[in-house]
Motif scaffolding. Structure first.
Motif, PDB file in Angstrom:
ATOM      1  N   PRO A 151     -13.516  49.653  -1.890  1.00 24.88           N
ATOM      2  CA  PRO A 151     -13.960  50.617  -2.251  1.00 24.88           C
ATOM      3  C   PRO A 151     -15.308  50.878  -1.652  1.00 24.88           C
ATOM      4  O   PRO A 151     -15.729  52.077  -1.562  1.00 24.88           O
ATOM      5  CB  PRO A 151     -14.263  50.368  -3.855  1.00 24.88           C
ATOM      6  CG  PRO A 151     -13.209  49.390  -4.147  1.00 24.88           C
ATOM      7  CD  PRO A 151     -12.932  48.584  -2.839  1.00 24.88           C
ATOM      8  N   SER A 152     -16.130  50.094  -1.249  1.00 27.74           N
ATOM      9  CA  SER A 152     -17.674  49.842  -0.600  1.00 27.74           C
ATOM     10  C   SER A 152     -17.422  50.947   0.739  1.00 27.74           C
ATOM     11  O   SER A 152     -18.365  51.566   1.115  1.00 27.74           O
ATOM     12  CB  SER A 152     -18.174  48.687  -0.448  1.00 27.74           C
ATOM     13  OG  SER A 152     -17.292  47.933   0.417  1.00 27.74           O
ATOM     14  N   GLN A 153     -16.285  50.825   1.456  1.00 27.06           N
ATOM     15  CA  GLN A 153     -15.885  51.471   2.622  1.00 27.06           C
ATOM     16  C   GLN A 153     -15.056  52.491   2.621  1.00 27.06           C
ATOM     17  O   GLN A 153     -14.493  53.286   3.363  1.00 27.06           O
ATOM     18  CB  GLN A 153     -15.559  50.494   3.581  1.00 27.06           C
ATOM     19  CG  GLN A 153     -16.473  49.028   3.950  1.00 27.06           C
ATOM     20  CD  GLN A 153     -18.101  49.550   4.231  1.00 27.06           C
ATOM     21  OE1 GLN A 153     -18.164  50.400   5.235  1.00 27.06           O
ATOM     22  NE2 GLN A 153     -18.957  49.087   3.414  1.00 27.06           N
ATOM     23  N   GLY A 154     -14.933  53.139   1.342  1.00 28.52           N
ATOM     24  CA  GLY A 154     -13.903  54.175   1.103  1.00 28.52           C
ATOM     25  C   GLY A 154     -14.469  55.301   0.706  1.00 28.52           C
ATOM     26  O   GLY A 154     -15.974  55.646   0.927  1.00 28.52           O
ATOM     27  N   THR A 176      -8.850  59.206 -10.081  1.00 31.17           N
ATOM     28  CA  THR A 176      -8.584  57.983 -10.381  1.00 31.17           C
ATOM     29  C   THR A 176      -9.766  57.067  -9.493  1.00 31.17           C
ATOM     30  O   THR A 176     -10.131  56.298 -10.429  1.00 31.17           O
ATOM     31  CB  THR A 176      -7.300  57.575  -9.291  1.00 31.17           C
ATOM     32  OG1 THR A 176      -6.014  58.292  -9.994  1.00 31.17           O
ATOM     33  CG2 THR A 176      -7.024  55.998  -9.574  1.00 31.17           C
ATOM     34  N   ILE A 177     -10.113  57.442  -8.512  1.00 34.45           N
ATOM     35  CA  ILE A 177     -11.437  56.729  -7.922  1.00 34.45           C
ATOM     36  C   ILE A 177     -12.746  56.516  -8.825  1.00 34.45           C
ATOM     37  O   ILE A 177     -13.164  55.705  -8.954  1.00 34.45           O
ATOM     38  CB  ILE A 177     -11.421  56.891  -6.517  1.00 34.45           C
ATOM     39  CG1 ILE A 177     -10.375  56.572  -5.572  1.00 34.45           C
ATOM     40  CG2 ILE A 177     -12.822  56.211  -5.899  1.00 34.45           C
ATOM     41  CD1 ILE A 177     -10.605  57.002  -4.079  1.00 34.45           C
ATOM     42  N   PHE A 178     -12.821  57.863  -9.171  1.00 40.12           N
ATOM     43  CA  PHE A 178     -14.018  58.007  -9.786  1.00 40.12           C
ATOM     44  C   PHE A 178     -13.978  58.390 -11.303  1.00 40.12           C
ATOM     45  O   PHE A 178     -14.803  58.950 -12.121  1.00 40.12           O
ATOM     46  CB  PHE A 178     -14.822  59.371  -9.300  1.00 40.12           C
ATOM     47  CG  PHE A 178     -15.348  59.250  -7.769  1.00 40.12           C
ATOM     48  CD1 PHE A 178     -15.997  58.169  -7.052  1.00 40.12           C
ATOM     49  CD2 PHE A 178     -14.548  60.271  -6.924  1.00 40.12           C
ATOM     50  CE1 PHE A 178     -16.123  58.439  -5.878  1.00 40.12           C
ATOM     51  CE2 PHE A 178     -14.653  60.352  -5.680  1.00 40.12           C
ATOM     52  CZ  PHE A 178     -15.530  59.121  -5.011  1.00 40.12           C
ATOM     53  N   ASN A 179     -13.249  57.609 -11.942  1.00 48.56           N
ATOM     54  CA  ASN A 179     -12.673  57.565 -13.362  1.00 48.56           C
ATOM     55  C   ASN A 179     -13.782  56.792 -14.097  1.00 48.56           C
ATOM     56  O   ASN A 179     -14.052  55.559 -14.100  1.00 48.56           O
ATOM     57  CB  ASN A 179     -11.352  56.851 -13.661  1.00 48.56           C
ATOM     58  CG  ASN A 179     -11.021  56.830 -15.305  1.00 48.56           C
ATOM     59  OD1 ASN A 179     -11.918  56.474 -16.101  1.00 48.56           O
ATOM     60  ND2 ASN A 179      -9.835  57.691 -15.525  1.00 48.56           N
ATOM     61  N   PRO A 180     -14.916  57.505 -14.694  1.00 45.37           N
ATOM     62  CA  PRO A 180     -15.960  56.877 -15.328  1.00 45.37           C
ATOM     63  C   PRO A 180     -15.742  55.887 -16.503  1.00 45.37           C
ATOM     64  O   PRO A 180     -16.440  54.946 -16.447  1.00 45.37           O
ATOM     65  CB  PRO A 180     -16.810  58.259 -15.976  1.00 45.37           C
ATOM     66  CG  PRO A 180     -15.601  59.232 -16.234  1.00 45.37           C
ATOM     67  CD  PRO A 180     -14.568  59.116 -15.110  1.00 45.37           C
ATOM     68  N   GLU A 187     -13.672  48.155 -13.402  1.00 42.69           N
ATOM     69  CA  GLU A 187     -12.393  48.252 -12.584  1.00 42.69           C
ATOM     70  C   GLU A 187     -12.627  49.009 -11.270  1.00 42.69           C
ATOM     71  O   GLU A 187     -11.764  49.369 -10.701  1.00 42.69           O
ATOM     72  CB  GLU A 187     -11.465  49.150 -13.398  1.00 42.69           C
ATOM     73  CG  GLU A 187     -10.928  48.300 -15.015  1.00 42.69           C
ATOM     74  CD  GLU A 187      -9.933  49.177 -15.511  1.00 42.69           C
ATOM     75  OE1 GLU A 187      -9.061  49.505 -14.944  1.00 42.69           O
ATOM     76  OE2 GLU A 187     -10.136  49.561 -16.511  1.00 42.69           O
ATOM     77  N   GLY A 188     -13.892  49.165 -10.813  1.00 33.78           N
ATOM     78  CA  GLY A 188     -14.175  49.842  -9.596  1.00 33.78           C
ATOM     79  C   GLY A 188     -13.460  49.233  -8.469  1.00 33.78           C
ATOM     80  O   GLY A 188     -13.191  49.996  -7.586  1.00 33.78           O
ATOM     81  N   SER A 189     -13.446  47.774  -8.329  1.00 31.77           N
ATOM     82  CA  SER A 189     -12.891  47.344  -7.397  1.00 31.77           C
ATOM     83  C   SER A 189     -11.208  47.320  -6.971  1.00 31.77           C
ATOM     84  O   SER A 189     -10.894  47.290  -6.107  1.00 31.77           O
ATOM     85  CB  SER A 189     -13.164  45.664  -7.307  1.00 31.77           C
ATOM     86  OG  SER A 189     -12.495  45.185  -8.586  1.00 31.77           O
TER      87      SER A 189
END
Length: 207
Positions: A151-154, A176-180, A187-189
């Motif tokens: 995620p850090s490089q996406g 999906t990626i930015f689901n608050p 679950e960010g990773s």
């Protein structure tokens, strides 16, 4: 399980030489105890694990990439791009969070003649996600590489390229990626991990 072990062991026995008579002694067969069966079962499990390990693809982290891992599916033979170069790539992008859901592919983007349209960007421009830049910068023209992008490089925002042209795919990707709620749950990773197959077509322009 026992059948698998016996089959594996039998496959390792070399065939008998042709043209020679073989005498088989009338020796009684040993009785298989429960312990024997457990040992054979454990052997079968070990053989399967070793075979799976040997067949598993070996991803290697790209140095200085922030954790991007790559597996070269085909080695290229052309030049390696550098900062300032304009490159053309084909890609097949998937989101790990949805069982490998494919959110975009340049092979689906056709020009007026029906040919697939590559994605063109400039190395070092900062317009594409860092994971793709890191992968392409260490490839040679003609190469095909599968990369796992953390995620850090996406995607860090919804303006970074490549952006799926289909509205619904774009919305599904970013929601999906930015689901608050899920991000707040830690679950960010798992949400933002990307898998790209990247083919470096050519270097179109040198700075």
């Amino acid at each position: 399980m026992v059948t698998t072990a016996v089959t594996a062991i039998a496959a390792a026995v070399p065939p008998l030489p042709k043209g020679k008579a073989v005498t088989v002694a009338a020796t009684p067969l040993p009785t298989l105890t429960r312990r024997h069966l457990l040992v054979v079962g454990a052997t079968a499990s070990t053989l399967r694990t070793a075979a799976a390990s040997a067949a598993a693809p070996k991803f290697a982290e790209i140095p200085g990439s922030g954790g991007v891992k790559a597996l070269d599916l085909r080695e290229g033979s052309g030049e390696v791009p550098a900062n300032g170069d304009q490159v053309a790539i084909h890609y097949y992008g998937r989101l790990a969070a949805k069982q490998g859901w494919r959110f975009d592919s340049t092979y689906d983007h056709k020009d007026e003649t029906g040919d697939a349209m590559p994605f063109v960007f400039t190395i070092g421009s900062g317009k594409v996600i860092p994971g793709i830049e890191a992968a392409v910068k260490s490839m040679r023209v003609g190469g095909l590489r599968r990369v796992i992008i953390p995620p850090s490089q996406g995607y860090q925002n919804t303006s970074q390229e490549p952006i799926p042209p289909n509205f619904f795919d774009r919305q599904r990707l970013f929601t999906t990626i930015f689901n608050p709620t899920r991000l707040a749950n830690g679950e960010g990773s798992t949400l933002g991990t990307l898998i790209f197959d990247i083919e470096l077509i050519n270097i179109r322009q040198r700075s």
